[in-house]
Design a protein around this motif. Structure first.
Motif, PDB file in Angstrom:
ATOM      1  N   ASN A 154       0.813  -1.223   0.000  1.00  0.00           N
ATOM      2  CA  ASN A 154       0.000   0.000   0.000  1.00  0.00           C
ATOM      3  C   ASN A 154       0.845   1.272   0.000  1.00  0.00           C
ATOM      4  O   ASN A 154       0.313   2.375   0.128  1.00  0.00           O
ATOM      5  CB  ASN A 154      -0.931   0.000   1.209  1.00  0.00           C
ATOM      6  CG  ASN A 154      -0.169  -0.062   2.526  1.00  0.00           C
ATOM      7  OD1 ASN A 154       1.020  -0.389   2.540  1.00  0.00           O
ATOM      8  ND2 ASN A 154      -0.846   0.247   3.628  1.00  0.00           N
ATOM      9  N   SER A 155       2.154   1.140  -0.134  1.00  0.00           N
ATOM     10  CA  SER A 155       3.024   2.320  -0.164  1.00  0.00           C
ATOM     11  C   SER A 155       2.914   3.014  -1.515  1.00  0.00           C
ATOM     12  O   SER A 155       2.484   2.429  -2.514  1.00  0.00           O
ATOM     13  CB  SER A 155       4.472   1.907   0.097  1.00  0.00           C
ATOM     14  OG  SER A 155       4.943   1.033  -0.915  1.00  0.00           O
ATOM     15  N   LEU A 209       2.328   1.341  -5.296  1.00  0.00           N
ATOM     16  CA  LEU A 209       1.185   1.690  -6.144  1.00  0.00           C
ATOM     17  C   LEU A 209       1.642   2.278  -7.474  1.00  0.00           C
ATOM     18  O   LEU A 209       1.039   2.017  -8.526  1.00  0.00           O
ATOM     19  CB  LEU A 209       0.284   2.683  -5.403  1.00  0.00           C
ATOM     20  CG  LEU A 209      -0.361   2.154  -4.113  1.00  0.00           C
ATOM     21  CD1 LEU A 209      -1.159   3.268  -3.425  1.00  0.00           C
ATOM     22  CD2 LEU A 209      -1.266   0.961  -4.417  1.00  0.00           C
TER      23      LEU A 209
END
Length: 482
Positions: free
Chosen positions: A64-65, A69
């Motif tokens: 999710n960093s 992404l």
């Protein structure tokens, strides 16, 4: 001599035609098919080579960093555009471990912030984002210098602990010193209102935020309307940029964080960091240049909804840049990319040489499968001498003319073969000697037959019956009566 005359001449065997070398039509068709298949294979191989997919490993932090992404968006873009590049994303616990993987040459691409330890072989392809360091004070209190800030309890509002280390370095506070405890990471989800609440006791907040996100964040405007903070300049920005090469001097224009009220109300100096897309130095200039071009030409498609990478910039090509630009990216940025001929002229020369060798091989194969080896001229002497052996059996001019025609036919075939290459000149002198010998023999036989033509003709006509002898004639007289 018998009544039937002399024995008739021996029948001359039918003439043997000289060997005529012809190309097998089926073999020619096979050669054409093979040639077409070779051409198709060459085109296919060239296309496969040109469009051959190249897989690049992209080391990133948590799924999710922001860098993870971004890597996902880049991989999707390349796939949808049928690019020859493929991205293999490898997640790590955090950005530091991703850079360590990159440093071990286990990845081709990575994203780093310039306050991190830069791998020795990292080369910049593009600037993805800028981080701003915002010095915020509670209410209307201004912070005049970093020296004053050292005396306060400071909350670091950022996404990871690397920003905490950055702030301590800027304030020149060692991590193991007693003053280090004054510099603390703000709790996740904390707001400026809570951090400046008297209960927390923070005298300042240093926010390390993406520039693209800061201009979109309405929280600053809402807090400012309540008189909740004051944005302070970092007057030592130029000195800090010289002291820490990974830090850059930034200028916030008026109204960057809020237009009403206007924050800042005038241009303001601060410091910042850069997020760089980096590649291994060993990556080919062509690959790096093509990848940089794709990133620059698809800026709008690569930006995240959070604002990260929405203002992608070319990497710095200056020699004193903190992270040197990859040569391929620099060539593209400077418009020094080589033309097709410049890039592939050497390869084209090698390809032409290879095709020449392949062509020679196929020409040899063609000669083997579609043509009979040239016959030696000396081998035709056998047919000539065979004609010569039958000359003595020719007892008429007609038979001799047949032999003459056969000899001339052999000569004509030899001449045509020498012209077409189906007969070699090997033994040509022997053939000429044999031909002249047999030709002369035919001439001599013709003269002989002409001189003895009458005798031969008489010998072939049966002898006339001899007249009856008188002794064998009986005269019969008939008496007549008176």
């Amino acid at each position: 001599m018998s009544a039937e005359g002399p024995t008739s001449s021996t029948e001359i065997p039918p003439p043997r035609r000289p060997k005529v070398i012809k190309t097998n039509q089926q073999q020619v068709l096979l050669y054409v098919v093979l040639t077409l298949l070779l051409s198709l294979a060459t085109v296919w191989a060239g296309r496969a080579w040109w469009h051959n997919s190249e897989t690049l490993t992209f080391a990133v932090g948590a799924p999710n960093s922001d860098e993870a992404l971004f890597a996902t968006k880049l991989a999707t873009l390349l796939k949808n555009n049928a690019s020859r590049f493929r991205i293999k994303i490898v997640n790590n616990a955090d950005s530091a471990k991703a850079l360590a993987q990159f440093d071990r040459r286990q990845a081709d691409l990575a994203v780093l912030r310039t306050d991190a330890k830069v791998p020795l072989r990292a080369r910049a392809l593009a600037i993805l984002e800028h981080d701003l360091v915002l010095l915020l004070g509670p209410g209307n209190k201004k912070i005049k210098s970093l020296a004053e800030l050292k005396k306060k309890k400071v909350a670091v509002l950022a996404e990871n602990d690397s920003s905490l280390a950055l702030v301590r370095s800027v304030l020149d506070i060692p991590a193991d010193s007693p003053d280090a405890t004054k510099i603390q990471m703000a709790p996740q989800g904390a707001t400026l209102d809570k951090l400046f609440a008297p209960a927390n006791g923070f005298g300042a907040v240093i926010a390390v935020v993406h520039a693209s996100r800061a201009v979109r964040d309405k929280a600053y405007q809402q807090v400012a309307k309540r008189g909740g903070f004051t944005l302070n300049a970092i007057d030592e920005a130029k000195a800090l940029a010289r002291k820490f090469p990974g830090i850059s001097e930034e200028t916030l224009t008026a109204g960057t964080l809020s237009s009403s009220p206007e924050i800042p109300d005038d241009d303001l100096d601060t410091i910042g960091l850069e997020w760089l897309l980096v590649a291994q130095s060993r990556m080919s200039a062509t690959t790096a240049g093509d990848l940089a071009r794709i990133v620059y030409e698809n800026k709008s498609a690569l930006g995240l909804d959070s604002g990260f990478a929405t203002h992608i910039e070319p990497a710095s090509v200056e020699k004193d840049a903190y992270v040197m630009a990859h040569q391929g990216a620099a060539d593209y940025i400077n418009d020094d990319t080589k033309s097709f001929m410049d890039k592939y002229s050497d390869m084209m020369y090698l390809g032409a040489a290879a095709l020449s060798v392949i062509g020679s091989i196929f020409a040899a194969i063609y000669a083997k499968i579609t043509r009979i080896a040239p016959e030696k001229a000396g081998e035709l002497s056998t047919a000539v001498l065979d004609v010569g052996e039958r000359i003595e059996h020719a007892h008429s001019l007609d038979q001799l003319e047949c032999l003459q025609d056969e000899l001339e036919s052999i000569l004509r075939g030899a001449v045509i073969g020498l012209r077409d290459g189906t007969i070699s000149t090997d033994g040509l002198d022997t053939f000429k000697l044999g031909y002249e010998f047999v030709r002369d023999e035919i001439g001599m036989r013709r003269d002989y037959l002409k001189r003895h033509a009458s005798e031969i003709e008489k010998a072939t006509i049966p002898a006339a019956l001899p007249p009856p002898e008188d002794s064998n004639v009986v005269v019969v007289k008939t008496a007549q009566s008176a």
